[in-house]
Design a protein around this motif. Sequence first.
Motif, PDB file in Angstrom:
ATOM      1  N   ARG A 100      15.077-103.627  99.089  1.00 28.17           N
ATOM      2  CA  ARG A 100      16.492-103.858  99.651  1.00 28.17           C
ATOM      3  C   ARG A 100      17.113-102.532  99.352  1.00 28.17           C
ATOM      4  O   ARG A 100      17.659-101.814 100.383  1.00 28.17           O
ATOM      5  CB  ARG A 100      17.595-104.931  99.201  1.00 28.17           C
ATOM      6  CG  ARG A 100      18.749-104.798  99.581  1.00 28.17           C
ATOM      7  CD  ARG A 100      19.189-105.170 100.793  1.00 28.17           C
ATOM      8  NE  ARG A 100      20.461-104.407 101.160  1.00 28.17           N
ATOM      9  CZ  ARG A 100      21.005-104.614 102.181  1.00 28.17           C
ATOM     10  NH1 ARG A 100      20.789-105.619 103.012  1.00 28.17           N
ATOM     11  NH2 ARG A 100      22.284-104.074 102.783  1.00 28.17           N
ATOM     12  N   LEU A 152      19.786-114.318  97.911  1.00 27.13           N
ATOM     13  CA  LEU A 152      18.515-113.781  97.823  1.00 27.13           C
ATOM     14  C   LEU A 152      17.471-113.878  98.945  1.00 27.13           C
ATOM     15  O   LEU A 152      16.440-113.663  98.618  1.00 27.13           O
ATOM     16  CB  LEU A 152      17.996-113.844  96.477  1.00 27.13           C
ATOM     17  CG  LEU A 152      18.697-113.238  95.355  1.00 27.13           C
ATOM     18  CD1 LEU A 152      18.128-113.389  93.794  1.00 27.13           C
ATOM     19  CD2 LEU A 152      19.329-111.681  95.639  1.00 27.13           C
ATOM     20  N   LEU A 173      24.416-114.511  94.670  1.00 28.88           N
ATOM     21  CA  LEU A 173      24.169-113.519  95.495  1.00 28.88           C
ATOM     22  C   LEU A 173      22.889-114.337  96.595  1.00 28.88           C
ATOM     23  O   LEU A 173      22.121-114.928  96.224  1.00 28.88           O
ATOM     24  CB  LEU A 173      23.353-112.145  95.065  1.00 28.88           C
ATOM     25  CG  LEU A 173      23.896-111.326  94.295  1.00 28.88           C
ATOM     26  CD1 LEU A 173      23.219-110.200  93.538  1.00 28.88           C
ATOM     27  CD2 LEU A 173      25.001-110.524  95.249  1.00 28.88           C
ATOM     28  N   PHE A 195      19.428-111.597 102.830  1.00 22.17           N
ATOM     29  CA  PHE A 195      19.357-110.518 102.073  1.00 22.17           C
ATOM     30  C   PHE A 195      19.148-109.220 102.708  1.00 22.17           C
ATOM     31  O   PHE A 195      19.562-108.075 102.385  1.00 22.17           O
ATOM     32  CB  PHE A 195      18.599-110.728 100.670  1.00 22.17           C
ATOM     33  CG  PHE A 195      18.914-109.951  99.643  1.00 22.17           C
ATOM     34  CD1 PHE A 195      20.079-109.470  99.115  1.00 22.17           C
ATOM     35  CD2 PHE A 195      17.851-109.131  98.924  1.00 22.17           C
ATOM     36  CE1 PHE A 195      20.298-108.949  97.991  1.00 22.17           C
ATOM     37  CE2 PHE A 195      17.957-108.372  97.844  1.00 22.17           C
ATOM     38  CZ  PHE A 195      19.066-108.107  97.489  1.00 22.17           C
TER      39      PHE A 195
END
Length: 261
Positions: free
Chosen positions: A97, A253, A251, A258
């Motif tokens: 990412r 993921l 988060l 993401f």
Amino acid sequence: MENTQAQNPLLAKLKLPGRTFQLPSRGALYKDGELSSKEGEVHVHPMSALTEISLKNPDLLFNGKALEEVCAECVPEVKKPLQLFGRDIDALMFYLRLVTYGPNFEINVKHTCENAKQHSYMVNIEEQVMAMKQLDPTLVDQFKVTLQNGQVVTLLPVTFEHMIKLYQLNAGKTELTADDIKANIVFNLTNTIASVDDITDKALIEAWVKAMTSVMQNRITDVMEKMVDWGPAQTVDLKCRDCGEVMKVELPLNPISFFTE
């Protein structure tokens, strides 16, 4: 194909350098050629748009083909991606990412406070990577459990292949039966246990798992829960724009959410 790519002047500027990272496991427990580098050091290149499509495809992701494609293109030091520990795979998602999209990751959150509204918050992935907890290789003896009967059990962190097989084991089931739960427990224990009294035969370990007492099982699962205390944080602290309270946000993921701009 490689010669054609080398001669194509259009491709030269697309081959971005990427960055070098250290996997949070530091490569300490890999012994079967999973990595070609020492101490878990990997160079991560940005993903191409086509490879990213594969990573976002649930079928390809959960049969392992997407991860194999991504590592072949972007992380050449990873030779057996399905054999990497799940926490190292989580870390690779952060690295990919970061090098593909940069440090800023936008997330939409609505707090639980009164009259809260949904707001957009910016998470700094670079900070998340820098704060990533490393596995201390000197503490791997903590993965050994001595049971009440004197047997010594050696554990290893869950691999990505283990996670895939567990997903496949429960795919399409809206509710787990008692037999499903038993099968999951046996599968998890059998595949997390590396050896019992230095015996590594999985068939023998599975039969042993099925016969152990709940007290023994609890002692093993207590250690298993501590074995995931490394790698990237799954949550981030954000300050609510409505009430000012700090909230802990998980988060997303999942690669589908993401890896978005």
